[in-house]
Write a protein that holds these residues in place. Sequence first.
Motif, PDB file in Angstrom:
ATOM      1  N   GLY A  54      96.606  93.951  19.759  1.00  8.21           N
ATOM      2  CA  GLY A  54      97.096  95.175  19.545  1.00  8.21           C
ATOM      3  C   GLY A  54      95.674  96.136  20.211  1.00  8.21           C
ATOM      4  N   GLY A  55      94.785  95.578  20.296  1.00 10.17           N
ATOM      5  CA  GLY A  55      93.443  96.593  20.709  1.00 10.17           C
ATOM      6  C   GLY A  55      92.917  96.434  21.901  1.00 10.17           C
ATOM      7  N   MET A  58      93.029  99.971  23.972  1.00 10.04           N
ATOM      8  CA  MET A  58      92.049 100.787  23.335  1.00 10.04           C
ATOM      9  C   MET A  58      90.782 100.665  23.779  1.00 10.04           C
ATOM     10  SD  MET A  58      93.716 103.697  22.112  1.00 10.04           S
ATOM     11  CE  MET A  58      92.367 104.243  21.443  1.00 10.04           C
ATOM     12  N   ILE A  59      90.383  99.349  23.590  1.00  8.23           N
ATOM     13  CA  ILE A  59      89.159  99.029  23.949  1.00  8.23           C
ATOM     14  C   ILE A  59      88.860  99.240  25.384  1.00  8.23           C
ATOM     15  CG2 ILE A  59      87.481  96.893  24.449  1.00  8.23           C
ATOM     16  CD1 ILE A  59      88.563  95.537  22.195  1.00  8.23           C
ATOM     17  N   GLY A  60      89.784  99.273  26.294  1.00 10.32           N
ATOM     18  CA  GLY A  60      89.976  99.611  27.771  1.00 10.32           C
ATOM     19  C   GLY A  60      89.659 101.252  27.822  1.00 10.32           C
ATOM     20  N   LEU A  61      90.340 101.934  26.974  1.00 10.06           N
ATOM     21  CA  LEU A  61      90.036 103.384  26.980  1.00 10.06           C
ATOM     22  C   LEU A  61      88.633 103.822  26.663  1.00 10.06           C
ATOM     23  CD1 LEU A  61      91.185 106.376  27.119  1.00 10.06           C
ATOM     24  CD2 LEU A  61      91.731 106.309  24.588  1.00 10.06           C
ATOM     25  N   GLY A  62      88.143 103.209  25.574  1.00  9.81           N
ATOM     26  CA  GLY A  62      86.639 103.629  25.198  1.00  9.81           C
ATOM     27  C   GLY A  62      85.693 103.231  26.309  1.00  9.81           C
ATOM     28  N   LEU A  63      85.893 102.184  26.974  1.00  9.71           N
ATOM     29  CA  LEU A  63      85.158 101.669  28.027  1.00  9.71           C
ATOM     30  C   LEU A  63      85.081 102.574  29.216  1.00  9.71           C
ATOM     31  CD1 LEU A  63      83.246  99.551  29.415  1.00  9.71           C
ATOM     32  CD2 LEU A  63      85.379  98.029  29.816  1.00  9.71           C
ATOM     33  N   SER A  87      99.170 103.103  21.376  1.00 12.15           N
ATOM     34  CA  SER A  87      97.858 103.286  22.214  1.00 12.15           C
ATOM     35  C   SER A  87      98.323 103.997  23.472  1.00 12.15           C
ATOM     36  CB  SER A  87      96.980 102.031  22.163  1.00 12.15           C
ATOM     37  OG  SER A  87      97.564 101.222  22.740  1.00 12.15           O
TER      38      SER A  87
ATOM     39  N   GLU B  58      93.445 102.154  16.349  1.00 13.39           N
ATOM     40  CA  GLU B  58      92.946 102.234  17.598  1.00 13.39           C
ATOM     41  C   GLU B  58      91.627 103.099  17.853  1.00 13.39           C
ATOM     42  OE1 GLU B  58      97.631 104.354  18.631  1.00 13.39           O
ATOM     43  OE2 GLU B  58      95.551 105.527  18.963  1.00 13.39           O
ATOM     44  N   GLY B  59      91.085 103.617  17.008  1.00 12.44           N
ATOM     45  CA  GLY B  59      89.678 104.181  17.010  1.00 12.44           C
ATOM     46  C   GLY B  59      88.697 103.093  16.918  1.00 12.44           C
ATOM     47  N   ALA B  61      89.048  99.779  18.025  1.00 13.37           N
ATOM     48  CA  ALA B  61      88.961  99.274  19.154  1.00 13.37           C
ATOM     49  C   ALA B  61      88.251 100.034  20.065  1.00 13.37           C
ATOM     50  CB  ALA B  61      90.428  98.775  19.682  1.00 13.37           C
ATOM     51  N   MET B  62      88.685 101.259  20.248  1.00  9.70           N
ATOM     52  CA  MET B  62      88.342 102.379  21.356  1.00  9.70           C
ATOM     53  C   MET B  62      86.678 102.458  21.017  1.00  9.70           C
ATOM     54  SD  MET B  62      88.897 106.397  21.587  1.00  9.70           S
ATOM     55  CE  MET B  62      87.442 106.873  21.451  1.00  9.70           C
ATOM     56  N   ALA B  64      84.520 100.278  19.991  1.00  7.59           N
ATOM     57  CA  ALA B  64      84.185  98.881  20.583  1.00  7.59           C
ATOM     58  C   ALA B  64      83.931  98.945  22.152  1.00  7.59           C
ATOM     59  CB  ALA B  64      84.977  97.670  20.205  1.00  7.59           C
TER      60      ALA B  64
END
Lengths: 198, 177
Positions: A54-55, A58-63, A87, B58-59, B61-62, B64
Amino acid sequence: MAKSKKSTLDRREVVKTILAQRQDALLVTGLGSSCYDAGTVDHPNTFYLWGGMGGAAMIGLGLALAQPKRRVLVITGDGEMLMGLGSLATIAVAKASNLTILVIDNELYSETGMQPTHTSQGVDLAGIAAASGFKHAKTLHSLSEVKDSMTTIYKTPGPVFLDIKVNANRYPLSIRLRDGTHIKNRFRESVLGAKAFD
Amino acid sequence: MKVLKKAKPTWPLEIYNVFETVNIQQVAFVPDAGHTTLIKACQANPKMQTISLTTEEEGVAMLAGAWLGGMRGALLMQSSGVGNCINMLGTIRECRFPLLCLVTMRGTWGEFNPWQLPMGQSTARVLEDVGVVVEAVNEPSNVAETVFACAQMAFQTNRAVAVLIGQRVVGFKDWSK
């Protein structure tokens, strides 16, 4: 909601076709088959998830927010995406223009024994992305549609969401690389150089 | 009984100053009354990307992803949100991602809502069980230095660190009226 017709597209062919054009794009995979698909064309700019279901998006968004000049791709499965539906709302609101989310949608939970996901019952992931506010959201059914989408995937201001319907083909594990710390460090060193270990 | 919440605490803006000092550039949050002032200060800074989440994991993961791209972030939430994060924190642990979490507590000192107690009373234990370093702070004047110390620990040692900001600091609702 109508059940969707069965796709004939092969997941490995789809992922290989898309990643052949990646150039300096960064990639985050979801766990399971998406991870293994991307593993057939390994690259240090790929961050493989072996957990954290499920993450991926969101890892994509932060990156994408941290690397605004580069295109960020997320390649994940329908089950993984369904676990992080919220997300899609968060990403649409964040307006990450360099982020593309690609769902390899076989309508099944492959890792746990091929049980049907909600997309097999007509849940429309691209529709959810569009309703959330993604700039571009579409469902693809053929390889020609995938080949015609390269500009959308790599260039069109996003966030972009493509749900790519594939058949139920399962493949053996294609990747041995699974130590999380190593995958993270390899990715950061490739993207950031010596600053990765500052 | 007197109102037990101080009118204008200074610790939220002191945290904001620490964020600037340690170069926090992504701030992810699920809205919380205790973090309102801090969130508004971060939103007013164009160099900080403030991202509102639908759920706290979500946060995790974000941030990371932020670290993969060379950026530092912080995750703001209430203690009830900690329970939503557990599996994603396993990913943080496996990959040795740094993670700075600021958790405003409910279900502890002076709580009036019984539904807050199950998560609030187990917040520290649950975080520690999944490998997060936990620092509790119960004195307003210690908040900023604790956040600074925890940021250093998180980003220099590649560990997840959570600052639990107690209800002695945040204040609690007086149910006696």
